[in-house]
Design a protein around this motif. Structure first.
Motif: not given
Length: 266
Positions: A81-95
């Motif tokens: 749905w986010d046509s403005n997004m090029i790329e997104t991803y989670d790097i790591g968790r803190l808590t």
């Protein structure tokens, strides 16, 4: 949000409470847009100030608060749905309720595209939910040559249940785009970009239950932390992303006449 700006920290209850107050308060906010159920306010001393606070609100009929909360967390669905997004991803968790992630997005041509690395934290409060973030530096994800690294000073969502099966969504953001932008860009954000983005999230909420039924319906690590398989990140690995350490480009001379046609899509 970064408490003096030197130490990376995970937001606590007082930060969420402050964020909620900003979303719900009208004091000091100037209404810039109010049509078809979407309202946009800005807060900033100067009209041409690039680092304005922008706040938007939309009423979402037929979308429960918990559904919109899932939509805003689900990175796989975001690609739909986010046509403005090029790329997104989670790097790591803190808590169990905080992580570090990457997001890049298309700016209206001829502006350069931007990206962020942010520390994101979330808080479910019964029928209401909040998700907030601010920019951090991670040694493995430095600024890239093909993007301008922008800085989120404070960005987030407040989702408030509004009766059975409906909700109200607030989006508040204060971002330094790391560039001297033309005034038409600043105006365009409140008059066009922000309302369009809110309507997209609303539509995404309407379509999410059907999509999720076909795409790993039981997988919601933001609700069930035991499902989270991200590598752990230590706060010591991170530092606050200060805007003045990043490239600042001058795009004030760019004309709205050269705006790419795709940016006019409703």
């Amino acid at each position: 949000m970064s408490r003096g700006g030197e130490m990376v920290y995970i937001p606590d209850d007082s930060d969420f409470s402050s964020f909620r107050d900003q979303c719900e308060s009208l004091e000091g906010w100037h209404c810039r847009y109010n049509k078809a159920g979407v309202t946009v306010w800005s807060q900033g001393q100067e009209e041409n100030c690039a680092v304005q606070k922008i706040k938007t609100r939309i009423s979402c009929k037929d979308v429960p608060a918990e559904t919109l909360y899932d939509v805003l967390h689900d990175t796989h669905y975001r690609k739909k749905w986010d046509s403005n997004m090029i790329e997104t991803y989670d790097i790591g968790r803190l808590t169990v309720n905080a992580d570090v992630g990457y997001y890049s997005w298309k700016c209206p041509s001829p502006l350069k595209n931007r990206d962020f690395v942010t520390l994101r934290s979330w808080l479910p409060l019964g029928n209401d939910y909040m998700i907030i973030n601010y920019s951090v530096k991670h040694p493995k994800y430095p600024p890239r040559k093909d993007f301008v690294r922008a800085v989120s000073l404070q960005t987030g969502y407040l989702i408030k249940a509004n009766g059975a099966g409906a909700c109200v969504l607030y989006y508040l953001t204060q971002v330094d785009p790391r560039g001297s932008l033309p005034k038409w860009v600043v105006n365009r954000v409140s008059q066009f970009v922000a309302p369009k983005a809110m309507k997209k999230i609303y539509k995404a909420g309407l379509k999410y239950p059907e999509w999720k039924r076909k795409h790993d319906p039981g997988y919601k690590p933001w609700v069930y932390p035991e499902q989270n398989t991200l590598p752990s990140v230590s706060l010591a690995e991170l530092s606050v992303q200060h805007a003045d350490s990043l490239e600042n480009i001058d795009e004030t001379g760019l004309s709205e006449d050269h705006l790419s046609t795709s940016d006019h899509e409703a």
